[in-house]
Motif scaffolding. Structure first.
Motif, PDB file in Angstrom:
ATOM      1  N   ASP A  76     -23.753  15.776 -47.427  1.00 26.84           N
ATOM      2  CA  ASP A  76     -24.715  15.111 -48.303  1.00 26.84           C
ATOM      3  C   ASP A  76     -24.276  13.696 -48.656  1.00 26.84           C
ATOM      4  OD1 ASP A  76     -22.581  16.451 -49.655  1.00 26.84           O
ATOM      5  OD2 ASP A  76     -23.565  16.048 -51.563  1.00 26.84           O
ATOM      6  N   LEU A  77     -23.051  13.319 -48.253  1.00 25.51           N
ATOM      7  CA  LEU A  77     -22.529  11.987 -48.549  1.00 25.51           C
ATOM      8  C   LEU A  77     -22.685  11.072 -47.342  1.00 25.51           C
ATOM      9  CD1 LEU A  77     -19.197  12.907 -50.392  1.00 25.51           C
ATOM     10  CD2 LEU A  77     -21.452  12.457 -51.394  1.00 25.51           C
ATOM     11  N   GLN A  78     -22.711   9.775 -47.601  1.00 23.50           N
ATOM     12  CA  GLN A  78     -22.838   8.787 -46.532  1.00 23.50           C
ATOM     13  C   GLN A  78     -21.603   7.895 -46.547  1.00 23.50           C
ATOM     14  OE1 GLN A  78     -25.312   8.772 -44.404  1.00 23.50           O
ATOM     15  NE2 GLN A  78     -25.532   6.756 -43.513  1.00 23.50           N
ATOM     16  N   PHE A  79     -20.730   8.059 -45.565  1.00 22.46           N
ATOM     17  CA  PHE A  79     -19.559   7.201 -45.449  1.00 22.46           C
ATOM     18  C   PHE A  79     -19.158   7.093 -43.989  1.00 22.46           C
ATOM     19  CE2 PHE A  79     -18.034  11.507 -46.578  1.00 22.46           C
ATOM     20  CZ  PHE A  79     -17.235  11.809 -45.481  1.00 22.46           C
ATOM     21  N   GLU A  80     -18.491   5.995 -43.667  1.00 20.16           N
ATOM     22  CA  GLU A  80     -17.939   5.835 -42.327  1.00 20.16           C
ATOM     23  C   GLU A  80     -16.586   6.544 -42.272  1.00 20.16           C
ATOM     24  OE1 GLU A  80     -18.937   4.738 -39.539  1.00 20.16           O
ATOM     25  OE2 GLU A  80     -20.812   3.727 -40.047  1.00 20.16           O
ATOM     26  N   THR A  81     -16.216   6.981 -41.084  1.00 19.29           N
ATOM     27  CA  THR A  81     -14.970   7.722 -40.919  1.00 19.29           C
ATOM     28  C   THR A  81     -14.136   7.107 -39.803  1.00 19.29           C
ATOM     29  OG1 THR A  81     -16.143   9.754 -41.526  1.00 19.29           O
ATOM     30  CG2 THR A  81     -13.965  10.002 -40.544  1.00 19.29           C
ATOM     31  N   ILE A  82     -12.854   6.918 -40.084  1.00 20.13           N
ATOM     32  CA  ILE A  82     -11.883   6.603 -39.038  1.00 20.13           C
ATOM     33  C   ILE A  82     -10.945   7.800 -38.957  1.00 20.13           C
ATOM     34  CG2 ILE A  82      -9.981   5.113 -38.308  1.00 20.13           C
ATOM     35  CD1 ILE A  82     -11.344   2.781 -39.667  1.00 20.13           C
ATOM     36  N   PHE A  83     -11.000   8.508 -37.844  1.00 15.10           N
ATOM     37  CA  PHE A  83     -10.181   9.699 -37.674  1.00 15.10           C
ATOM     38  C   PHE A  83      -8.767   9.306 -37.261  1.00 15.10           C
ATOM     39  CE2 PHE A  83     -14.520  11.009 -37.112  1.00 15.10           C
ATOM     40  CZ  PHE A  83     -14.589  12.230 -37.758  1.00 15.10           C
ATOM     41  N   VAL A  84      -7.815  10.080 -37.738  1.00 17.07           N
ATOM     42  CA  VAL A  84      -6.415   9.888 -37.360  1.00 17.07           C
ATOM     43  C   VAL A  84      -5.948  11.199 -36.738  1.00 17.07           C
ATOM     44  CG1 VAL A  84      -4.107   9.275 -38.138  1.00 17.07           C
ATOM     45  CG2 VAL A  84      -6.102   8.321 -39.308  1.00 17.07           C
ATOM     46  N   THR A  85      -5.438  11.143 -35.514  1.00 17.34           N
ATOM     47  CA  THR A  85      -5.144  12.384 -34.815  1.00 17.34           C
ATOM     48  C   THR A  85      -3.963  12.251 -33.868  1.00 17.34           C
ATOM     49  OG1 THR A  85      -6.073  14.070 -33.318  1.00 17.34           O
ATOM     50  CG2 THR A  85      -6.823  11.808 -33.007  1.00 17.34           C
ATOM     51  N   ALA A 100     -17.241   7.837 -32.321  1.00 17.35           N
ATOM     52  CA  ALA A 100     -16.486   7.733 -33.570  1.00 17.35           C
ATOM     53  C   ALA A 100     -15.274   6.822 -33.381  1.00 17.35           C
ATOM     54  CB  ALA A 100     -16.031   9.120 -34.025  1.00 17.35           C
ATOM     55  N   TYR A 101     -14.798   6.298 -34.495  1.00 16.76           N
ATOM     56  CA  TYR A 101     -13.574   5.511 -34.481  1.00 16.76           C
ATOM     57  C   TYR A 101     -12.402   6.455 -34.727  1.00 16.76           C
ATOM     58  CZ  TYR A 101     -16.940   1.764 -35.191  1.00 16.76           C
ATOM     59  OH  TYR A 101     -18.002   0.918 -35.060  1.00 16.76           O
ATOM     60  N   TYR A 102     -11.349   6.315 -33.938  1.00 15.55           N
ATOM     61  CA  TYR A 102     -10.187   7.157 -34.172  1.00 15.55           C
ATOM     62  C   TYR A 102      -8.911   6.399 -33.822  1.00 15.55           C
ATOM     63  CZ  TYR A 102     -10.274   8.001 -29.107  1.00 15.55           C
ATOM     64  OH  TYR A 102     -10.281   7.842 -27.745  1.00 15.55           O
ATOM     65  N   LEU A 103      -7.824   6.825 -34.455  1.00 13.32           N
ATOM     66  CA  LEU A 103      -6.504   6.251 -34.223  1.00 13.32           C
ATOM     67  C   LEU A 103      -5.563   7.374 -33.817  1.00 13.32           C
ATOM     68  CD1 LEU A 103      -6.342   4.101 -37.481  1.00 13.32           C
ATOM     69  CD2 LEU A 103      -6.837   3.247 -35.184  1.00 13.32           C
ATOM     70  N   LEU A 104      -4.778   7.132 -32.781  1.00 14.65           N
ATOM     71  CA  LEU A 104      -3.789   8.112 -32.353  1.00 14.65           C
ATOM     72  C   LEU A 104      -2.485   7.891 -33.102  1.00 14.65           C
ATOM     73  CD1 LEU A 104      -4.329   8.169 -28.475  1.00 14.65           C
ATOM     74  CD2 LEU A 104      -5.107   9.852 -30.143  1.00 14.65           C
ATOM     75  N   LYS A 105      -1.843   8.995 -33.471  1.00 16.91           N
ATOM     76  CA  LYS A 105      -0.528   8.905 -34.105  1.00 16.91           C
ATOM     77  C   LYS A 105       0.541   8.715 -33.032  1.00 16.91           C
ATOM     78  CE  LYS A 105      -1.666  11.960 -37.987  1.00 16.91           C
ATOM     79  NZ  LYS A 105      -1.329  13.227 -38.671  1.00 16.91           N
ATOM     80  N   PRO A 106       1.572   7.900 -33.276  1.00 16.81           N
ATOM     81  CA  PRO A 106       1.743   7.016 -34.431  1.00 16.81           C
ATOM     82  C   PRO A 106       0.739   5.867 -34.375  1.00 16.81           C
ATOM     83  CG  PRO A 106       3.458   6.600 -32.821  1.00 16.81           C
ATOM     84  CD  PRO A 106       2.705   7.795 -32.325  1.00 16.81           C
ATOM     85  N   ILE A 107       0.275   5.455 -35.534  1.00 16.91           N
ATOM     86  CA  ILE A 107      -0.800   4.476 -35.617  1.00 16.91           C
ATOM     87  C   ILE A 107      -0.346   3.107 -35.112  1.00 16.91           C
ATOM     88  CG2 ILE A 107      -2.271   3.190 -37.220  1.00 16.91           C
ATOM     89  CD1 ILE A 107      -2.394   5.678 -38.949  1.00 16.91           C
ATOM     90  N   SER A 108      -1.169   2.530 -34.242  1.00 14.74           N
ATOM     91  CA  SER A 108      -0.945   1.164 -33.768  1.00 14.74           C
ATOM     92  C   SER A 108      -1.591   0.195 -34.754  1.00 14.74           C
ATOM     93  CB  SER A 108      -1.565   0.987 -32.375  1.00 14.74           C
ATOM     94  OG  SER A 108      -1.813  -0.372 -32.098  1.00 14.74           O
ATOM     95  N   ILE A 109      -0.829  -0.794 -35.197  1.00 11.93           N
ATOM     96  CA  ILE A 109      -1.360  -1.780 -36.138  1.00 11.93           C
ATOM     97  C   ILE A 109      -2.554  -2.508 -35.530  1.00 11.93           C
ATOM     98  CG2 ILE A 109      -0.856  -3.932 -37.362  1.00 11.93           C
ATOM     99  CD1 ILE A 109       2.055  -2.940 -37.610  1.00 11.93           C
ATOM    100  N   GLU A 110      -2.438  -2.870 -34.251  1.00 11.48           N
ATOM    101  CA  GLU A 110      -3.525  -3.599 -33.587  1.00 11.48           C
ATOM    102  C   GLU A 110      -4.803  -2.765 -33.546  1.00 11.48           C
ATOM    103  OE1 GLU A 110      -0.466  -3.262 -32.403  1.00 11.48           O
ATOM    104  OE2 GLU A 110       0.287  -5.327 -32.581  1.00 11.48           O
TER     105      GLU A 110
END
Length: 248
Positions: A76-85, A100-110
Motif C-alpha cells: 500500500d506504500l509507494q517508494f523506490e527500492t534499491i536491493f542489496v544482495t 529493479a536497481y540492485y547492488l551486489l555485496k560487497p557494495i561498490s561505491i561507483e
C-alpha cells in the motif's frame, strides 16, 4: 551543489553492513538522508508504514523472511527500492525482470552512486514506477510464462507478460520486441540482457534473435524457423542442437 534530499530507510540484518552503507551514503550520496533502520522484517514493516520513505535500501535475505515479504506487507506504500544482495541467480533474474536497481555485496561505491543518482532523478521528476508490485506478483507466480517483465523504453516503462512475447531481435544498443498482438516495442537494453533473464521457453537461436518456443509454428531442415507471427528466422549452427533438444 545543493540537493533536495530524499528520505531513505536501510533494512539490513547485519549491523556492520548497515554502518558501511550509511558511511558510503554520507560521503558519496549527499542527496540521501537516512531517517530509519531495521534489522529484520518484523522491524521493517511498521517502520516503513510510520516513516513512509521515498527510498528503501533492502537486503534480499533476512531473518524471518526476505525482501519480497517486506514488499508484500508494504504494497500500500509507494517508494523506490534499491536491493542489496549476495549473488543469487534466482534473485538477480527476478530483479532484472522488474528493471529493479540492485547492488551486489560487497557494495561498490561507483555502483551505489549510479543507482542513487538514477533513483533521485526519478523521484525529483515524479517518474515513480511501481516496480515493487510487479516484483511481488512475479514472486508468487510459479509459472514463468505468466510472470511479467518491465521494459525500459525511450518514453519510460511498459509491462508485458512473458507469454505475450513472440520474439526479440537485437538492434544495436536496443532490442526490438515483438508481441503476439502484432505490436513492436523498442527496448533500451542489449539483447544479451534478455538472454540472461528470460527463462525457458525463451531460447537464443541466432546472435541477433531470441524466440519463444511456444510460438514456433514449423521448422525445416534448411534451418528456417517459422513463428506464429509469420516471421522466418534462420537458426545459427551454434544454437541448432540446443533448439532441437526441446522438440525431442
Amino acid at each position: 551543489m545543493t540537493f533536495q534530499k530524499i528520505k531513505s530507510v536501510i533494512v539490513e540484518d547485519e549491523l556492520a553492513a548497515r554502518e558501511v552503507l550509511k558511511n558510503y551514503l554520507s560521503k558519496y550520496c549527499p542527496q540521501v538522508e537516512v531517517v530509519g533502520e531495521a534489522q529484520n522484517i518484523k522491524e521493517a514493516v511498521p517502520l516503513l508504514h510510520e516513516i513512509q520513505p521515498q527510498l528503501v535500501f533492502l537486503d534480499v535475505e533476512m531473518p524471518f523472511g526476505n525482501a519480497f515479504d517486506v514488499l508484500e506487507a508494504c504494497k500500500d506504500l509507494q517508494f523506490e527500492t534499491i536491493f542489496v544482495t549476495a549473488f543469487s541467480e534466482y534473485s538477480l533474474k527476478a530483479l532484472n525482470q522488474s528493471a529493479a536497481y540492485y547492488l551486489l555485496k560487497p557494495i561498490s561505491i561507483e555502483e551505489l552512486i549510479v543507482a542513487v543518482n538514477k533513483v533521485h532523478h526519478q523521484i525529483m521528476n515524479h517518474e515513480i514506477f511501481n516496480r515493487n508490485k510487479i516484483i511481488v506478483e512475479n514472486f508468487h507466480e510459479s509459472k514463468p510464462e505468466k510472470q511479467q517483465v518491465i521494459l525500459p523504453t525511450l518514453e519510460g516503462f511498459e509491462v508485458v507478460k512473458m507469454e505475450e512475447i513472440v520474439r526479440l531481435r537485437g538492434n544495436g544498443n536496443f532490442t526490438d520486441l515483438y508481441l503476439n498482438n502484432g505490436d513492436k516495442k523498442m527496448v533500451c537494453r542489449f539483447l544479451k540482457h534478455f538472454s540472461e533473464i528470460l527463462p525457458l521457453p525463451f531460447i537464443r537461436v541466432h546472435k541477433s534473435h531470441i524466440i519463444n518456443l511456444n510460438c514456433v509454428k514449423s521448422y525445416n531442415k534448411g534451418g528456417i524457423i517459422t513463428l506464429n507471427d509469420g516471421a522466418e528466422i534462420e537458426i545459427s549452427p551454434t544454437y541448432k542442437e540446443e533448439f532441437l533438444k526441446n522438440f525431442k
